[in-house]
Design an enzyme around this catalytic site. Sequence first.
Site, PDB file in Angstrom:
ATOM      1  N   PRO A 257     -37.491  -6.174  -9.041  1.00  0.00           N
ATOM      2  CA  PRO A 257     -37.142  -4.857  -8.492  1.00  0.00           C
ATOM      3  C   PRO A 257     -36.977  -4.798  -6.972  1.00  0.00           C
ATOM      4  O   PRO A 257     -37.827  -4.277  -6.246  1.00  0.00           O
ATOM      5  CB  PRO A 257     -38.305  -3.982  -8.964  1.00  0.00           C
ATOM      6  CG  PRO A 257     -39.467  -4.929  -9.039  1.00  0.00           C
ATOM      7  CD  PRO A 257     -38.885  -6.243  -9.481  1.00  0.00           C
ATOM      8  N   CYS A 258     -35.861  -5.304  -6.487  1.00  0.00           N
ATOM      9  CA  CYS A 258     -35.605  -5.316  -5.041  1.00  0.00           C
ATOM     10  C   CYS A 258     -35.467  -3.916  -4.455  1.00  0.00           C
ATOM     11  O   CYS A 258     -35.557  -3.759  -3.245  1.00  0.00           O
ATOM     12  CB  CYS A 258     -34.365  -6.151  -4.737  1.00  0.00           C
ATOM     13  SG  CYS A 258     -34.698  -7.920  -4.874  1.00  0.00           S
ATOM     14  N   HIS A 259     -35.278  -2.910  -5.307  1.00  0.00           N
ATOM     15  CA  HIS A 259     -35.230  -1.545  -4.767  1.00  0.00           C
ATOM     16  C   HIS A 259     -36.587  -1.147  -4.195  1.00  0.00           C
ATOM     17  O   HIS A 259     -36.672  -0.202  -3.418  1.00  0.00           O
ATOM     18  CB  HIS A 259     -34.766  -0.547  -5.841  1.00  0.00           C
ATOM     19  CG  HIS A 259     -35.691  -0.401  -6.997  1.00  0.00           C
ATOM     20  ND1 HIS A 259     -35.707  -1.287  -8.052  1.00  0.00           N
ATOM     21  CD2 HIS A 259     -36.637   0.527  -7.259  1.00  0.00           C
ATOM     22  CE1 HIS A 259     -36.628  -0.917  -8.928  1.00  0.00           C
ATOM     23  NE2 HIS A 259     -37.222   0.193  -8.468  1.00  0.00           N
TER      24      HIS A 259
END
Length: 191
Positions: free
Chosen positions: A155-157
């Site tokens: 989850p790079c967000h």
Amino acid sequence: MRVTRHPYEIAGWGVGELWIGDGEVVVAHDPPTPGVSFAGAVPQTTAGQTTPRGTPRVPTERLTGKPSRESNRFVPELLQRLHGYFAGERVSFADVPLDEDWTTPFQAALAGALRAVPWGEVVSYGELSALAGRARAARAAGTFCAENRFSLFVPCHRVVSSNGIGGYGSLGVEYKRRLLALEGTRLDGSL
């Protein structure tokens, strides 16, 4: 490796694609793209092969056009979890097996550290690199996030810049804000 494409549509979010390799492993995930529906979704093709849109370094030795979702429960259960996530349910993807054959040891450490960041929390690029064992590799962490082919699964967000929200590839910062808001994280106006 045989890879199958599994498109799915989320109301209000658009069409996404799961790319599943032999042995029930996620090879890539393109999140739902706003404004795209099944009627408007046209996958890119190269030499007659379908490839994930915008996803780097995905193996495409043999792709099938019509996957059989009835052959096992992995894909239906994963699609159910994705639908739950976009409905605002607190869903974790930390247990989903990913194809990490392409990663360096540091990239694998970044992926592992990022998968451990809980729903609704954020870390900076510098914090992520420190969690992965290299405290001074914030720029490398940013590059890793920019090239992430496992959206939501890695989850790079949830990674933000020390002086702003940071980017989110072709989907843009507003999409990143929307994902964070879905998880209950609201960043102030400076981010």
